[in-house]
Scaffold this active site. Structure first.
Site, PDB file in Angstrom:
ATOM      1  N   GLU A  94      33.950  43.332  43.427  1.00 25.49           N
ATOM      2  CA  GLU A  94      35.227  42.746  43.009  1.00 25.49           C
ATOM      3  C   GLU A  94      35.588  41.640  44.002  1.00 25.49           C
ATOM      4  O   GLU A  94      35.776  41.913  45.189  1.00 25.49           O
ATOM      5  CB  GLU A  94      36.320  43.809  42.997  1.00 25.49           C
ATOM      6  N   ASP A 121      31.278  38.117  44.833  1.00 26.06           N
ATOM      7  CA  ASP A 121      30.624  37.788  43.570  1.00 26.06           C
ATOM      8  C   ASP A 121      29.429  38.723  43.349  1.00 26.06           C
ATOM      9  O   ASP A 121      28.557  38.844  44.216  1.00 26.06           O
ATOM     10  CB  ASP A 121      30.155  36.335  43.640  1.00 26.06           C
ATOM     11  N   ASP A 143      37.594  39.514  32.754  1.00 27.23           N
ATOM     12  CA  ASP A 143      38.465  38.371  32.493  1.00 27.23           C
ATOM     13  C   ASP A 143      38.073  37.760  31.154  1.00 27.23           C
ATOM     14  O   ASP A 143      36.922  37.374  30.960  1.00 27.23           O
ATOM     15  CB  ASP A 143      38.308  37.347  33.615  1.00 27.23           C
ATOM     16  N   ASP A 179      39.432  44.500  25.211  1.00 31.92           N
ATOM     17  CA  ASP A 179      40.426  44.504  24.137  1.00 31.92           C
ATOM     18  C   ASP A 179      40.463  43.166  23.409  1.00 31.92           C
ATOM     19  O   ASP A 179      41.344  42.943  22.576  1.00 31.92           O
ATOM     20  CB  ASP A 179      41.819  44.810  24.708  1.00 31.92           C
ATOM     21  N   THR A 216      41.939  52.455  32.231  1.00 33.51           N
ATOM     22  CA  THR A 216      42.384  51.669  33.371  1.00 33.51           C
ATOM     23  C   THR A 216      43.769  51.078  33.121  1.00 33.51           C
ATOM     24  O   THR A 216      44.279  51.093  31.994  1.00 33.51           O
ATOM     25  CB  THR A 216      41.404  50.524  33.651  1.00 33.51           C
ATOM     26  N   ARG A 217      44.347  50.505  34.161  1.00 37.53           N
ATOM     27  CA  ARG A 217      45.664  49.882  33.998  1.00 37.53           C
ATOM     28  C   ARG A 217      45.585  48.689  33.052  1.00 37.53           C
ATOM     29  O   ARG A 217      46.548  48.375  32.354  1.00 37.53           O
ATOM     30  CB  ARG A 217      46.225  49.465  35.358  1.00 37.53           C
ATOM     31  N   GLU A 219      43.615  48.556  30.381  1.00 35.44           N
ATOM     32  CA  GLU A 219      43.622  49.115  29.039  1.00 35.44           C
ATOM     33  C   GLU A 219      45.024  49.546  28.636  1.00 35.44           C
ATOM     34  O   GLU A 219      45.450  49.311  27.494  1.00 35.44           O
ATOM     35  CB  GLU A 219      42.670  50.300  28.944  1.00 35.44           C
TER      36      GLU A 219
END
Length: 238
Positions: A94, A121, A143, A179, A216-217, A219
């Site tokens: 991350e 990366d 992202d 999503d 996850t937050r 989602e």
């Protein structure tokens, strides 16, 4: 030094995203200063491994299978997987330092010992991982880069997928959760081009999360805003 390389010797790789966001709290600064170095998988960055010497996967987790989460956000899923599968070693990548700090807090609270963190990366990690060294990989709510002219910035492009395929073991599973319908479209188009085989039954199978899925937050935000999660499973042929 050629013009297409950094002074460190690293290739000029475009990175689109944030390295730092809101101010880091004192507790998170403590995590970063005192916990992060001990959780490194090994020499990954170009300034400390300019010759791109490969890591020894067996040495990272004492011979355990290795799973990789690409862009772990706040770390909810990554820590939950580490708790659920103590027989597995997990590496999280991350570049967003605030997310790294959040993860470190969760690791300290959960007291898991089968987790390593690369705060950068994932392509740099791919450089130094040997062929067929990752047993499972997760890409959760990446992202979306919603504008059409930015779709080349998404993870699901050859620049990322080809080295991912190389480091995955034969038979390894690659999971994608998103999503964004157009991210689903591009994923279904591009991931098989890299050599992965789709296992999800379309279209209905995309609506069913994995048995061990941890929401996850990102989602939860998608659900609050009326967007439907999609879950895709691919596999590298054995």
């Amino acid at each position: 030094m050629t013009e297409d390389r950094h002074p460190s010797g690293a290739p000029w790789r475009n990175f689109y995203g944030r390295f730092r966001g809101k101010t880091i709290r004192a507790s998170q600064k403590d995590y970063l200063e005192n916990d992060l170095d001990a959780l490194s998988p090994g020499p990954i960055d170009w300034d400390i491994n300019p010759d791109r010497v490969k890591l020894d996967p067996a040495a990272i987790f004492d011979g355990k299978d290795i799973w990789l989460e690409i862009g772990f956000g706040g770390g909810e899923h990554l820590v939950a997987m580490a708790e659920r599968y103590p027989e597995i070693g997990l590496i999280g990548c991350e570049p967003f330092i605030n997310g790294v700090a959040m993860l470190l807090g969760k690791i300290r609270k959960a007291d898991v010992e089968n987790l390593k963190v690369h705060p950068g990366d994932v392509r740099d990690l791919f450089d130094v991982m040997p062929d067929a060294s990752i047993a499972k990989a997760f890409l959760n709510y990446p992202d979306p880069w919603p504008k059409a002219r930015h779709h080349r910035r998404r993870f699901v492009t050859a620049e990322h997928l080809d080295p991912l395929f190389r480091v995955m073991k034969p038979g390894a599973e690659f999971r994608v959760a998103t999503d964004i319908p157009d991210y689903v479209r591009q994923t279904l188009e591009e991931v098989p081009k890299a050599g992965f085989v789709l296992e999800t039954a379309l279209p209905d199978g995309m609506n069913t999360p994995w048995d061990d899925w941890v929401s996850t937050r990102y989602e939860q935000k998608a659900l609050r805003e009326g967007r439907d999660p999609h879950y895709l499973t691919f596999r590298k042929p054995a």
